[in-house]
Design a protein around this motif. Structure first.
Motif, short mmCIF file in Angstrom:
data_model
loop_
_atom_site.label_atom_id
_atom_site.label_comp_id
_atom_site.label_asym_id
_atom_site.label_seq_id
_atom_site.Cartn_x
_atom_site.Cartn_y
_atom_site.Cartn_z
N GLN A 151 50.68 43.37 54.43
CA GLN A 151 51.92 42.63 54.32
C GLN A 151 52.06 41.97 52.96
O GLN A 151 53.15 41.93 52.37
N ALA A 152 50.96 41.44 52.44
CA ALA A 152 50.98 40.84 51.11
C ALA A 152 51.32 41.87 50.05
O ALA A 152 52.10 41.61 49.12
N VAL B 157 55.09 37.53 40.72
CA VAL B 157 55.47 37.06 42.05
C VAL B 157 54.52 35.93 42.45
O VAL B 157 53.37 36.17 42.78
N PRO B 158 54.99 34.69 42.42
CA PRO B 158 54.13 33.58 42.85
C PRO B 158 53.76 33.71 44.32
O PRO B 158 54.52 34.30 45.11
N TRP B 159 52.62 33.14 44.70
CA TRP B 159 52.24 33.12 46.11
C TRP B 159 51.51 31.82 46.42
O TRP B 159 50.96 31.16 45.53
N ALA C 41 44.27 37.10 45.91
CA ALA C 41 44.03 36.76 44.51
C ALA C 41 43.57 37.97 43.71
O ALA C 41 44.04 38.22 42.60
N GLU C 42 42.69 38.75 44.29
CA GLU C 42 42.22 39.96 43.63
C GLU C 42 43.34 40.98 43.49
O GLU C 42 43.48 41.65 42.46
N LEU C 43 44.16 41.10 44.54
CA LEU C 43 45.29 42.03 44.51
C LEU C 43 46.25 41.69 43.37
O LEU C 43 46.69 42.57 42.63
N THR C 44 46.55 40.42 43.21
CA THR C 44 47.48 40.03 42.16
C THR C 44 46.85 40.14 40.77
O THR C 44 47.53 40.47 39.80
N ALA D 152 38.99 29.98 46.02
CA ALA D 152 39.23 31.34 46.51
C ALA D 152 40.29 32.06 45.69
O ALA D 152 40.46 33.28 45.84
N GLY D 153 41.01 31.33 44.84
CA GLY D 153 41.93 32.00 43.93
C GLY D 153 43.38 31.58 44.02
O GLY D 153 44.21 32.04 43.23
#
Length: 239
Positions: A135-136, A190-192, A174-177, A209-210
């Motif tokens: 979903q993220a 894209v902020p999260w 965090a790793e994905l972004t 954790a990021g």
């Protein structure tokens, strides 16, 4: 109460969206509150939250009717404007349109971002709740999503029945972004925000954790001094 919407500080169109986007990218502390009918202090609370450092305040209250929600959101709109901050509407894109919302936030089972965009136009920022990495990833790649939230990191009574995603989910997002720029020459920023059971004692773990921004509810809404609680949280968050 007048039916007119809040007059934006900048004209509608690209300038308005740009101003809202700039505030969103700088946002670190996002506060959700109900209409505080049991206390009768919504206006005082909103001033306290923004003065303490909230960058965005969202009204989320399933217990009030539509007219009450609109009235509360018009109040929220006025207070947010005093602090040159953002305000958000939860779930109801029709109400977001009526009150001239800065931000509309929807869940996985609410109106899709594309349909919300058709209703709200290009100037309203759209957020999405996410509960797993797929979903993220979808939210990150959706051109109609301006930000997304990940969680609940810890189980919370504000989301009964929703299992906790844990800090590992925050690390994965965090790793994905971080990995995205390597895959895309010109990635869209894209902020999260991490959400769910976060308070002052847990915030350092979430940041480690990021995450760079958080959504909080009880840490501010149930604090003896809302302004102080918001200020303490904001002081721990990155600039």
């Amino acid at each position: 109460m007048t039916e007119s919407t809040r007059a934006p500080s900048v004209p509608a169109g690209p300038a308005l969206r740009s101003a809202r986007t700039e505030k969103l990218r700088a946002a670190r502390l996002y506060v959700c509150t109900d209409a505080r009918r049991d206390r009768g202090d919504l206006e005082d609370f909103l001033h306290a939250a923004y003065a303490g450092g909230a960058d965005i305040v969202q009204l989320r209250d399933k217990s009030i009717d539509t007219d009450e929600e609109i009235a509360a959101l018009r109040l929220l709109s006025r207070v947010a404007a005093e602090y040159d901050a953002l305000f958000a509407v939860n779930d109801r894109a029709d109400i977001a349109a009526l009150v001239g919302a800065d931000v509309f936030h929807g869940g996985q089972h609410d109106l899709s971002p594309a349909r919300a965009r058709r209703l709200l136009g290009p100037d309203v920022l759209i957020g999405r709740s996410t509960h797993d990495l797929d979903q993220a990833r979808v939210a990150l790649e959706d051109p109609d999503v301006d930000y997304f939230c990940t969680g609940p990191v810890w189980a919370t009574p504000t989301k009964p029945g929703r299992p906790a995603t844990g800090l590992e989910f925050v690390r994965a997002v965090a790793e994905l972004t971080r990995a995205r720029p390597a895959a895309e020459p010109e990635p869209r920023a894209v902020p999260w925000f991490a959400i769910g059971g976060i308070d002052e004692t847990r915030l350092p773990e979430v940041l480690a954790a990021g995450a760079r921004g958080v959504v909080v509810v009880r840490a501010v809404t149930e604090a003896p001094e809302s302004r102080l609680a918001a200020g303490q949280l904001r002081s721990l968050l990155p600039a």
